[in-house]
Motif scaffolding. Structure first.
Motif, short mmCIF file in Angstrom:
data_model
loop_
_atom_site.label_atom_id
_atom_site.label_comp_id
_atom_site.label_asym_id
_atom_site.label_seq_id
_atom_site.Cartn_x
_atom_site.Cartn_y
_atom_site.Cartn_z
N LYS A 7 18.18 -22.74 -30.91
CA LYS A 7 17.43 -21.48 -30.89
C LYS A 7 16.85 -21.19 -32.26
O LYS A 7 17.54 -21.28 -33.27
N ASP A 38 12.14 -26.69 -28.73
CA ASP A 38 12.25 -25.62 -29.70
C ASP A 38 11.63 -26.05 -31.03
O ASP A 38 11.56 -27.24 -31.33
N ALA A 64 19.68 -15.85 -26.13
CA ALA A 64 20.45 -17.04 -26.49
C ALA A 64 21.87 -16.96 -25.94
O ALA A 64 22.40 -17.95 -25.41
N ASP A 115 16.44 -11.92 -29.42
CA ASP A 115 16.64 -13.37 -29.41
C ASP A 115 18.11 -13.70 -29.13
O ASP A 115 18.42 -14.64 -28.39
N GLU A 160 22.27 -26.48 -27.55
CA GLU A 160 21.12 -25.63 -27.25
C GLU A 160 20.62 -25.10 -28.58
O GLU A 160 21.38 -24.54 -29.37
N LEU A 165 25.61 -23.82 -29.86
CA LEU A 165 24.31 -23.22 -30.14
C LEU A 165 23.95 -23.61 -31.57
O LEU A 165 24.72 -23.34 -32.49
#
Length: 138
Positions: free
Chosen positions: A60, A5, A74, A70, A58, A96
């Motif tokens: 994003k 990312d 996600a 998005d 994770e 996240l």
């Protein structure tokens, strides 16, 4: 293996600054016939504030023209990863990681707050320029 990312290194550096040890980059999630990759896994030493805590992160970016789209992607990915991790390595908690500006401009919306709460979405809000964690949201 998936591409990193945009904010991968900034989040990784922010975690390291807070005393986390990166244990996987990326973190492989394998269950029966499913194999997926979350961005990072980290652990904090036992003597520290989040003693012996293991996390999967994770990351994003929310860079598309539609933050709602998005978010859909996600959230789905987060739920899938969370559920597979519960089946394989339940000692890990998934978060996240998002940019502070996205948190303030999108995640603070009433509808998004409610969906986040319903789905028990855990967030790490990061100042990507300073590479610092602004807030942990559980």
């Amino acid at each position: 293996m998936p591409a990193k990312d945009t904010y991968h290194d900034a989040v990784k550096n922010a975690l390291i600054k807070e005393g986390w040890t990166i244990t996987a980059d990326p973190y492989r999630i394998k269950y029966k016939d499913a194999e997926l990759f979350a961005d990072l896994a980290a652990e904090k030493p036992i003597a520290a504030e989040r003693s012996g805590h293991k996390i999967v992160v994770e990351i994003k970016s929310f860079l598309s023209p539609s933050p709602m789209r998005d978010f859909e992607v996600a959230l789905g990915q987060y739920i899938l990863y969370r559920d597979l991790i519960k089946l394989t390595e339940p000692e890990y908690t998934i978060y996240l990681a998002i940019k502070d500006g996205i948190y303030l401009n999108f995640f603070e919306r009433d509808s998004i707050k409610e969906i986040t709460k319903i789905n028990q979405l855990l967030l790490i809000v990061v100042d990507m320029e300073k590479e610092e964690i602004v807030e942990w949201i559980s």
